[in-house]
Design a protein around this motif. Structure first.
Motif, PDB file in Angstrom:
ATOM      1  N   GLY A  27      14.787  38.342  15.440  1.00  0.00           N
ATOM      2  CA  GLY A  27      15.442  37.535  14.419  1.00  0.00           C
ATOM      3  C   GLY A  27      16.710  38.168  13.886  1.00  0.00           C
ATOM      4  N   LYS A  28      17.050  39.343  14.407  1.00  0.00           N
ATOM      5  CA  LYS A  28      18.290  39.997  13.983  1.00  0.00           C
ATOM      6  C   LYS A  28      19.473  39.413  14.757  1.00  0.00           C
ATOM      7  CE  LYS A  28      16.096  44.395  12.930  1.00  0.00           C
ATOM      8  NZ  LYS A  28      15.890  45.761  13.451  1.00  0.00           N
ATOM      9  N   LEU A  29      20.634  39.452  14.108  1.00  0.00           N
ATOM     10  CA  LEU A  29      21.879  39.017  14.724  1.00  0.00           C
ATOM     11  C   LEU A  29      22.801  40.229  14.801  1.00  0.00           C
ATOM     12  CD1 LEU A  29      23.642  36.649  15.770  1.00  0.00           C
ATOM     13  CD2 LEU A  29      24.442  36.369  13.421  1.00  0.00           C
ATOM     14  N   MET A  30      23.172  40.580  16.020  1.00  0.00           N
ATOM     15  CA  MET A  30      24.039  41.720  16.246  1.00  0.00           C
ATOM     16  C   MET A  30      25.440  41.211  16.570  1.00  0.00           C
ATOM     17  SD  MET A  30      23.528  44.699  19.120  1.00  0.00           S
ATOM     18  CE  MET A  30      22.095  45.380  18.317  1.00  0.00           C
ATOM     19  N   VAL A  31      26.453  41.892  16.033  1.00  0.00           N
ATOM     20  CA  VAL A  31      27.841  41.521  16.301  1.00  0.00           C
ATOM     21  C   VAL A  31      28.510  42.682  17.030  1.00  0.00           C
ATOM     22  CG1 VAL A  31      30.034  40.781  15.331  1.00  0.00           C
ATOM     23  CG2 VAL A  31      27.898  40.119  14.204  1.00  0.00           C
ATOM     24  N   TYR A  32      29.016  42.376  18.210  1.00  0.00           N
ATOM     25  CA  TYR A  32      29.699  43.366  19.036  1.00  0.00           C
ATOM     26  C   TYR A  32      31.175  43.012  19.072  1.00  0.00           C
ATOM     27  CZ  TYR A  32      30.903  46.174  23.120  1.00  0.00           C
ATOM     28  OH  TYR A  32      31.494  47.080  23.972  1.00  0.00           O
ATOM     29  N   ASP A  33      32.019  43.976  18.770  1.00  0.00           N
ATOM     30  CA  ASP A  33      33.475  43.784  18.768  1.00  0.00           C
ATOM     31  C   ASP A  33      34.027  44.271  20.104  1.00  0.00           C
ATOM     32  OD1 ASP A  33      36.321  44.491  18.450  1.00  0.00           O
ATOM     33  OD2 ASP A  33      35.995  43.902  16.372  1.00  0.00           O
ATOM     34  N   THR A  34      34.627  43.364  20.875  1.00  0.00           N
ATOM     35  CA  THR A  34      35.137  43.737  22.195  1.00  0.00           C
ATOM     36  C   THR A  34      36.430  44.555  22.103  1.00  0.00           C
ATOM     37  OG1 THR A  34      36.314  41.629  22.411  1.00  0.00           O
ATOM     38  CG2 THR A  34      34.084  41.727  23.311  1.00  0.00           C
ATOM     39  N   THR A  35      37.138  44.458  20.993  1.00  0.00           N
ATOM     40  CA  THR A  35      38.368  45.235  20.822  1.00  0.00           C
ATOM     41  C   THR A  35      38.063  46.713  20.615  1.00  0.00           C
ATOM     42  OG1 THR A  35      39.426  43.308  19.843  1.00  0.00           O
ATOM     43  CG2 THR A  35      40.517  45.419  19.512  1.00  0.00           C
ATOM     44  N   SER A  36      37.115  47.000  19.727  1.00  0.00           N
ATOM     45  CA  SER A  36      36.746  48.399  19.443  1.00  0.00           C
ATOM     46  C   SER A  36      35.633  48.895  20.364  1.00  0.00           C
ATOM     47  CB  SER A  36      36.310  48.549  17.987  1.00  0.00           C
ATOM     48  OG  SER A  36      35.104  47.833  17.749  1.00  0.00           O
ATOM     49  N   ASP A  37      35.063  47.974  21.177  1.00  0.00           N
ATOM     50  CA  ASP A  37      33.969  48.311  22.093  1.00  0.00           C
ATOM     51  C   ASP A  37      32.795  48.940  21.343  1.00  0.00           C
ATOM     52  OD1 ASP A  37      32.692  48.389  24.556  1.00  0.00           O
ATOM     53  OD2 ASP A  37      33.462  50.382  25.049  1.00  0.00           O
ATOM     54  N   SER A  38      32.401  48.269  20.231  1.00  0.00           N
ATOM     55  CA  SER A  38      31.312  48.811  19.425  1.00  0.00           C
ATOM     56  C   SER A  38      30.556  47.706  18.692  1.00  0.00           C
ATOM     57  CB  SER A  38      31.854  49.813  18.402  1.00  0.00           C
ATOM     58  OG  SER A  38      32.705  49.147  17.487  1.00  0.00           O
ATOM     59  N   VAL A  39      29.320  48.033  18.325  1.00  0.00           N
ATOM     60  CA  VAL A  39      28.515  47.149  17.489  1.00  0.00           C
ATOM     61  C   VAL A  39      29.014  47.325  16.061  1.00  0.00           C
ATOM     62  CG1 VAL A  39      26.209  46.668  16.598  1.00  0.00           C
ATOM     63  CG2 VAL A  39      26.506  47.264  19.007  1.00  0.00           C
ATOM     64  N   VAL A  40      29.439  46.236  15.429  1.00  0.00           N
ATOM     65  CA  VAL A  40      29.974  46.337  14.071  1.00  0.00           C
ATOM     66  C   VAL A  40      28.935  46.009  12.999  1.00  0.00           C
ATOM     67  CG1 VAL A  40      32.390  46.030  14.692  1.00  0.00           C
ATOM     68  CG2 VAL A  40      30.997  44.023  14.221  1.00  0.00           C
ATOM     69  N   SER A  41      27.886  45.270  13.374  1.00  0.00           N
ATOM     70  CA  SER A  41      26.816  44.999  12.417  1.00  0.00           C
ATOM     71  C   SER A  41      25.576  44.488  13.125  1.00  0.00           C
ATOM     72  CB  SER A  41      27.265  43.992  11.352  1.00  0.00           C
ATOM     73  OG  SER A  41      27.438  42.708  11.909  1.00  0.00           O
ATOM     74  N   THR A  42      24.445  44.724  12.486  1.00  0.00           N
ATOM     75  CA  THR A  42      23.165  44.153  12.890  1.00  0.00           C
ATOM     76  C   THR A  42      22.513  43.651  11.613  1.00  0.00           C
ATOM     77  OG1 THR A  42      22.968  45.704  14.723  1.00  0.00           O
ATOM     78  CG2 THR A  42      20.970  44.557  14.056  1.00  0.00           C
ATOM     79  N   ASN A  43      22.250  42.353  11.572  1.00  0.00           N
ATOM     80  CA  ASN A  43      21.761  41.719  10.342  1.00  0.00           C
ATOM     81  C   ASN A  43      20.447  40.995  10.569  1.00  0.00           C
ATOM     82  OD1 ASN A  43      24.313  42.043   8.633  1.00  0.00           O
ATOM     83  ND2 ASN A  43      25.076  41.105  10.506  1.00  0.00           N
ATOM     84  N   PRO A  44      19.456  41.203   9.687  1.00  0.00           N
ATOM     85  CA  PRO A  44      18.222  40.424   9.774  1.00  0.00           C
ATOM     86  C   PRO A  44      18.475  39.010   9.241  1.00  0.00           C
ATOM     87  CG  PRO A  44      18.124  41.917   7.909  1.00  0.00           C
ATOM     88  CD  PRO A  44      19.429  42.166   8.597  1.00  0.00           C
ATOM     89  N   VAL A  45      18.608  38.060  10.136  1.00  0.00           N
ATOM     90  CA  VAL A  45      18.958  36.692   9.752  1.00  0.00           C
ATOM     91  C   VAL A  45      17.724  35.798   9.717  1.00  0.00           C
ATOM     92  CG1 VAL A  45      20.316  34.666  10.434  1.00  0.00           C
ATOM     93  CG2 VAL A  45      21.305  36.939  10.631  1.00  0.00           C
TER      94      VAL A  45
END
Length: 168
Positions: free
Chosen positions: A24-42
């Protein structure tokens, strides 16, 4: 990048990849910085679908926890939660963001105003609609799975066209 959990759905938009997880978590990956910017329990269950509003302001997620959530795309803050009596497999916002369509595991699709008032329900689907999409403000497309491939086009809840795929 190691995620460490099972992925259930992925959606790309601009320089971000939105990853829905079984937890149920939503992870956001930034392709510019090549990194996970957040993981949120949605959600409290598997995320089944992630869609982006036509204007790019919102994400809408659908989950086995019987909710769909509209999130601000910039900070993932909750804007609106829609609840259902069964798992929500797919969710989509109309082009003006004034309506939401929810495809549910009970073989129905609810179309609601953004404030939550039910406008109509599509029933008697031959199979569960695994995907729902507004093609215009009043037209909804439903698609079932490969096992029972049916596409239906609806205008304000009335069937306009049906396509059935036969596999030989």
């Amino acid at each position: 990048v190691s995620i460490g959990e099972s992925i259930s759905v992925v959606k790309g938009y601009l320089n971000k990849i939105y990853i829905g997880l079984e937890s149920g978590k939503l992870m956001v990956y930034d392709t510019t910085s090549d990194s996970v910017v957040s993981t949120n329990p949605v959600h409290n269950g598997r995320i089944n679908d992630i869609q982006i509003s036509k204007d790019g302001k919102y994400l809408i997620t659908a989950s086995n926890d019987k909710t769909a959530k509209v999130l601000n795309i910039n900070d993932l803050s909750a804007v609106k939660t829609f609840s259902s009596s069964s798992a929500i497999l797919s969710a989509n916002l109309s082009p003006s963001n004034s309506k939401v369509a929810l495809s549910k595991a009970d073989k129905t699709v609810d179309v609601l105003s953004f404030d939550g008032n039910k406008l109509y329900t599509i029933t008697n689907l031959p199979a569960v609609a695994v995907s729902v999409l507004f093609t215009s403000e009043d037209v909804v497309l439903t698609a079932s799975s490969v096992e029972n491939p049916v596409l239906n086009l609806w205008y304000n809840g009335k069937l306009l066209r049906k396509w059935v795929q036969t596999i030989e």
